[in-house]
Structure formats: C-alpha cells, structure tokens
Design a protein around this motif. Structure first.
Motif, PDB file in Angstrom:
ATOM      1  N   LEU A   1       0.815  -1.213   0.000  1.00 37.68           N
ATOM      2  CA  LEU A   1       0.000   0.000   0.000  1.00 37.68           C
ATOM      3  C   LEU A   1       0.850   1.265   0.000  1.00 37.68           C
ATOM      4  O   LEU A   1       0.494   2.261  -0.639  1.00 37.68           O
ATOM      5  N   THR A   2       1.983   1.240   0.705  1.00 36.50           N
ATOM      6  CA  THR A   2       2.880   2.395   0.679  1.00 36.50           C
ATOM      7  C   THR A   2       3.473   2.582  -0.716  1.00 36.50           C
ATOM      8  O   THR A   2       3.642   3.715  -1.193  1.00 36.50           O
ATOM      9  N   HIS A   3       3.773   1.481  -1.374  1.00 36.75           N
ATOM     10  CA  HIS A   3       4.293   1.557  -2.751  1.00 36.75           C
ATOM     11  C   HIS A   3       3.260   2.195  -3.671  1.00 36.75           C
ATOM     12  O   HIS A   3       3.601   3.070  -4.482  1.00 36.75           O
ATOM     13  N   TYR A   4       2.006   1.805  -3.552  1.00 35.46           N
ATOM     14  CA  TYR A   4       0.953   2.398  -4.380  1.00 35.46           C
ATOM     15  C   TYR A   4       0.753   3.883  -4.051  1.00 35.46           C
ATOM     16  O   TYR A   4       0.515   4.704  -4.946  1.00 35.46           O
ATOM     17  N   LEU A   5       0.834   4.218  -2.771  1.00 32.18           N
ATOM     18  CA  LEU A   5       0.658   5.623  -2.381  1.00 32.18           C
ATOM     19  C   LEU A   5       1.817   6.489  -2.867  1.00 32.18           C
ATOM     20  O   LEU A   5       1.635   7.658  -3.205  1.00 32.18           O
ATOM     21  N   GLY A   6       3.008   5.906  -2.884  1.00 33.89           N
ATOM     22  CA  GLY A   6       4.181   6.625  -3.378  1.00 33.89           C
ATOM     23  C   GLY A   6       4.910   7.440  -2.336  1.00 33.89           C
ATOM     24  O   GLY A   6       5.849   8.173  -2.661  1.00 33.89           O
ATOM     25  N   LYS A   7       4.485   7.328  -1.077  1.00 34.64           N
ATOM     26  CA  LYS A   7       5.138   8.086  -0.004  1.00 34.64           C
ATOM     27  C   LYS A   7       4.688   7.514   1.340  1.00 34.64           C
ATOM     28  O   LYS A   7       3.740   6.723   1.407  1.00 34.64           O
ATOM     29  N   LYS A   8       5.347   7.924   2.393  1.00 33.45           N
ATOM     30  CA  LYS A   8       4.922   7.522   3.731  1.00 33.45           C
ATOM     31  C   LYS A   8       3.568   8.157   4.040  1.00 33.45           C
ATOM     32  O   LYS A   8       3.401   9.381   3.905  1.00 33.45           O
ATOM     33  N   PRO A   9       2.579   7.380   4.427  1.00 31.24           N
ATOM     34  CA  PRO A   9       1.263   7.971   4.697  1.00 31.24           C
ATOM     35  C   PRO A   9       1.272   8.873   5.923  1.00 31.24           C
ATOM     36  O   PRO A   9       1.905   8.570   6.927  1.00 31.24           O
ATOM     37  N   ARG A  10       0.555   9.975   5.804  1.00 28.70           N
ATOM     38  CA  ARG A  10       0.395  10.857   6.953  1.00 28.70           C
ATOM     39  C   ARG A  10      -0.604  10.285   7.946  1.00 28.70           C
ATOM     40  O   ARG A  10      -0.432  10.415   9.157  1.00 28.70           O
ATOM     41  N   PHE A  11      -1.662   9.660   7.428  1.00 29.56           N
ATOM     42  CA  PHE A  11      -2.729   9.197   8.307  1.00 29.56           C
ATOM     43  C   PHE A  11      -3.304   7.901   7.750  1.00 29.56           C
ATOM     44  O   PHE A  11      -3.752   7.839   6.604  1.00 29.56           O
ATOM     45  N   VAL A  12      -3.271   6.857   8.582  1.00 28.97           N
ATOM     46  CA  VAL A  12      -3.833   5.544   8.239  1.00 28.97           C
ATOM     47  C   VAL A  12      -4.990   5.255   9.174  1.00 28.97           C
ATOM     48  O   VAL A  12      -4.872   5.417  10.392  1.00 28.97           O
ATOM     49  N   ALA A  13      -6.112   4.824   8.620  1.00 26.68           N
ATOM     50  CA  ALA A  13      -7.262   4.396   9.415  1.00 26.68           C
ATOM     51  C   ALA A  13      -7.479   2.908   9.181  1.00 26.68           C
ATOM     52  O   ALA A  13      -7.603   2.474   8.032  1.00 26.68           O
ATOM     53  N   ASP A  14      -7.507   2.144  10.262  1.00 27.28           N
ATOM     54  CA  ASP A  14      -7.744   0.702  10.203  1.00 27.28           C
ATOM     55  C   ASP A  14      -9.141   0.461  10.783  1.00 27.28           C
ATOM     56  O   ASP A  14      -9.342   0.588  11.991  1.00 27.28           O
ATOM     57  N   VAL A  15     -10.101   0.144   9.929  1.00 32.07           N
ATOM     58  CA  VAL A  15     -11.509   0.108  10.311  1.00 32.07           C
ATOM     59  C   VAL A  15     -11.964  -1.333  10.539  1.00 32.07           C
ATOM     60  O   VAL A  15     -11.680  -2.217   9.721  1.00 32.07           O
ATOM     61  N   GLY A  16     -12.682  -1.540  11.657  1.00 30.35           N
ATOM     62  CA  GLY A  16     -12.999  -2.904  12.069  1.00 30.35           C
ATOM     63  C   GLY A  16     -11.734  -3.586  12.541  1.00 30.35           C
ATOM     64  O   GLY A  16     -11.458  -4.740  12.221  1.00 30.35           O
TER      65      GLY A  16
ATOM     66  N   ASP B   1       5.342   2.308  12.866  1.00 22.81           N
ATOM     67  CA  ASP B   1       6.592   2.935  12.429  1.00 22.81           C
ATOM     68  C   ASP B   1       6.569   3.293  10.953  1.00 22.81           C
ATOM     69  O   ASP B   1       7.612   3.664  10.388  1.00 22.81           O
ATOM     70  N   HIS B   2       5.403   3.194  10.321  1.00 21.22           N
ATOM     71  CA  HIS B   2       5.324   3.391   8.872  1.00 21.22           C
ATOM     72  C   HIS B   2       4.313   4.459   8.466  1.00 21.22           C
ATOM     73  O   HIS B   2       4.023   4.608   7.283  1.00 21.22           O
ATOM     74  N   ALA B   3       3.765   5.173   9.438  1.00 21.46           N
ATOM     75  CA  ALA B   3       2.828   6.265   9.159  1.00 21.46           C
ATOM     76  C   ALA B   3       2.982   7.324  10.237  1.00 21.46           C
ATOM     77  O   ALA B   3       3.390   7.021  11.368  1.00 21.46           O
ATOM     78  N   GLU B   4       2.657   8.558   9.900  1.00 17.15           N
ATOM     79  CA  GLU B   4       2.777   9.628  10.893  1.00 17.15           C
ATOM     80  C   GLU B   4       1.712   9.500  11.989  1.00 17.15           C
ATOM     81  O   GLU B   4       1.988   9.733  13.158  1.00 17.15           O
ATOM     82  N   ARG B   5       0.484   9.121  11.582  1.00 18.99           N
ATOM     83  CA  ARG B   5      -0.594   8.911  12.554  1.00 18.99           C
ATOM     84  C   ARG B   5      -1.409   7.688  12.140  1.00 18.99           C
ATOM     85  O   ARG B   5      -1.604   7.442  10.951  1.00 18.99           O
ATOM     86  N   VAL B   6      -1.889   6.949  13.147  1.00 19.84           N
ATOM     87  CA  VAL B   6      -2.672   5.744  12.890  1.00 19.84           C
ATOM     88  C   VAL B   6      -3.851   5.716  13.860  1.00 19.84           C
ATOM     89  O   VAL B   6      -3.683   5.994  15.059  1.00 19.84           O
ATOM     90  N   ILE B   7      -5.025   5.370  13.335  1.00 22.92           N
ATOM     91  CA  ILE B   7      -6.177   5.174  14.210  1.00 22.92           C
ATOM     92  C   ILE B   7      -6.799   3.814  13.906  1.00 22.92           C
ATOM     93  O   ILE B   7      -6.947   3.433  12.738  1.00 22.92           O
TER      94      ILE B   7
END
Length: 272
Positions: free
Chosen positions: A35-50, A62-68
């Motif tokens: 997913l990071t490869h597809y995004l092309g950069k380190k994600p600023r915000f990742v949401a993991d739902v469910g 360690d792979h995103a600036e913020r995670v919820i």
C-alpha cells in the motif's frame, strides 16, 4: 442495513477478545509494503476500520505519521487499548469507537484505509461512501482477508473445516432470526468496489505470509472463529468434544514442535 443487524454483527465478537488477539495471525508487513508503494510516499494518516484488537493496526506504527484503529466492539477494542497503554501510549497511535458508515473523521483526511478480515461484516454501499468521503485524492482503500484454514497438513485442515462448519450450522440452528449476524461474501468485495463508482482504479492482489505456530495456538486459532464462539455462547456443548479431538489431532501433527504455517491473503483495493 438495519440497526438490529449492525448490533448483531458487533455482538458476535463479544467475550473472546483475548483468545482472538493471542492466536490470530498478526497482519503481515506485506500490507504496508504494497500500500505504501501504491501511495508513493509515507502515509500521513492511516485508518484501520474494524480493527478488532489492533493486530492489523500496530503494523503501521513505524510506517505512518498517525494511525487510528476504529472498532465498534468494546470487548475487542479494550484489548487493543490495554496493549497501547502497556506500550507507553505512543502518541501517533490511538483507538476509537466507530462504525464503518460513520467514522467521525474529517473529509479528505486519510491516506490509507484498511479493513483486515472485517469488510464482510459491513454494509458495502454506505461503508464505501464513507470511506470515499474520508480518503484524500489518491488515497487507497484496501480490504484484505486470509483463507481459512491456513496451510499445514491436509488431514488437520479437513478437521478444522469440519469443526467450523459444524459450529456455523449449530449457531444458525440455535439462534433466532432476530439474533443472527449477517456477513457479505468476501468474493464480492472487488465487485462492490468497482460498482460503487467511487474509485478510479481497483484490483485484487494475492500474497502469502508464514508465521510460526504451536499445536496449542493452531487449535486456539480454530476456537477463535466467530461462528464457533457464537455456538458455544448459545449452549452448543457438543462442540467441546469436537474441539478436544481437534486439539489432540493438532498435537499429533505438531509433535511438540513449532511449525511454519502458511497464510494466503487476498487484498482488494480501490484508489480514489
């Protein structure tokens, strides 16, 4: 999707959060890499739902600036929060209550949104609209699931399938229509993403991951399946003998050793 079904889907995961967390596979880092490869950069915000107990949330630490991690089941979420507290409450990670159709997140705020082993419990139309609302342009939605049972020994896998299918039948027979949860077919995930018209690119990605298991963990993995837990909660005590037999069979296959178990994953993605 009515409120009763949503309630039943959440209630299905009540009472076995610790069993689930200790025995389910951790989400593989291949998810982060793809997913990071597809995004092309380190994600600023990742949401993991469910997110359940957070097994699929922690991999982003360690792979995103913020995670919820968003999870409606208090039982499941409390396990994740306890682990977060034990880890010193890392600032970039948090867990929150929420439903997939009402995340409470700002518009265009999320780079990557994942559903690990959970999208089939969500009403797809309202959920995908909400996901599209919170994703930034170029943002990625990914629903990924592993195949059950994992690959190890064909006789043990057949016994796993029999135990789970028997439990599902008993759960259906012992519960009233008002009590039953509803899940959508995982095989329809990609079609739902395509037909929503919300994503400019979509596809399925298949990958594999190995993880060490003992006989005890393999047996408990089967016991962590929602249908089996539902049947036990409804009083299907006959499953106890089947579960004991399955545990003994696992002990024979593992022979006191740890073995690498292969999980096959199917990821369906949509890019805004």
């Amino acid at each position: 999707m009515n409120q009763q079904i949503r309630h039943n889907n959440v209630e299905r995961f009540k009472g076995f959060g610790t069993l689930y967390d200790q025995n389910r596979p951790a989400a593989p880092l291949e998810v982060v890499d793809i997913l990071t490869h597809y995004l092309g950069k380190k994600p600023r915000f990742v949401a993991d739902v469910g997110c359940g107990t957070g097994l699929s949330t922690w991999i982003w630490l360690d792979h995103a600036e913020r995670v919820i991690g968003v999870e409606p089941s208090e039982d499941m979420r409390s396990v994740g929060i306890a682990k977060w507290e034990a880890a010193g409450k890392p600032d970039q990670l948090r867990f929150a209550a929420g439903m997939s159709h009402d995340l409470g997140l700002p518009d265009d705020s999320v780079d990557i949104l994942t559903c690990s082993q959970s999208f089939h419990w969500m009403e797809p139309e309202s959920t995908l609209r909400e996901f599209a609302r919170v994703l930034r342009p170029g943002g990625i939605f990914a629903a990924y699931d592993c195949d059950w049972p994992p690959v190890l020994n064909w006789q043990l896998e057949a016994a796993y399938q029999q135990l789970v299918s028997t439990a599902d039948e008993l759960a259906s027979r012992l519960s009233s229509a008002e009590q039953q949860a509803h899940k959508w077919n995982k095989e329809g995930h990609l079609q739902q993403i395509q037909q929503s018209g919300l994503f400019r690119y979509n596809r399925e990605i298949v990958f594999h991951h190995q993880e060490p298991f003992t006989a005890e963990r393999y047996a408990n993995l089967a016991l962590s399946q929602g249908g089996l837990q539902t049947a036990l909660k409804l009083g299907a005590t006959e499953l106890n003998d089947m579960a004991d037999d399955f545990r003994r069979q696992a002990e024979l296959v593992f022979d006191g050793k740890s073995k690498e178990v292969l999980f096959s994953y199917r990821m369906r993605i949509g890019i805004i």
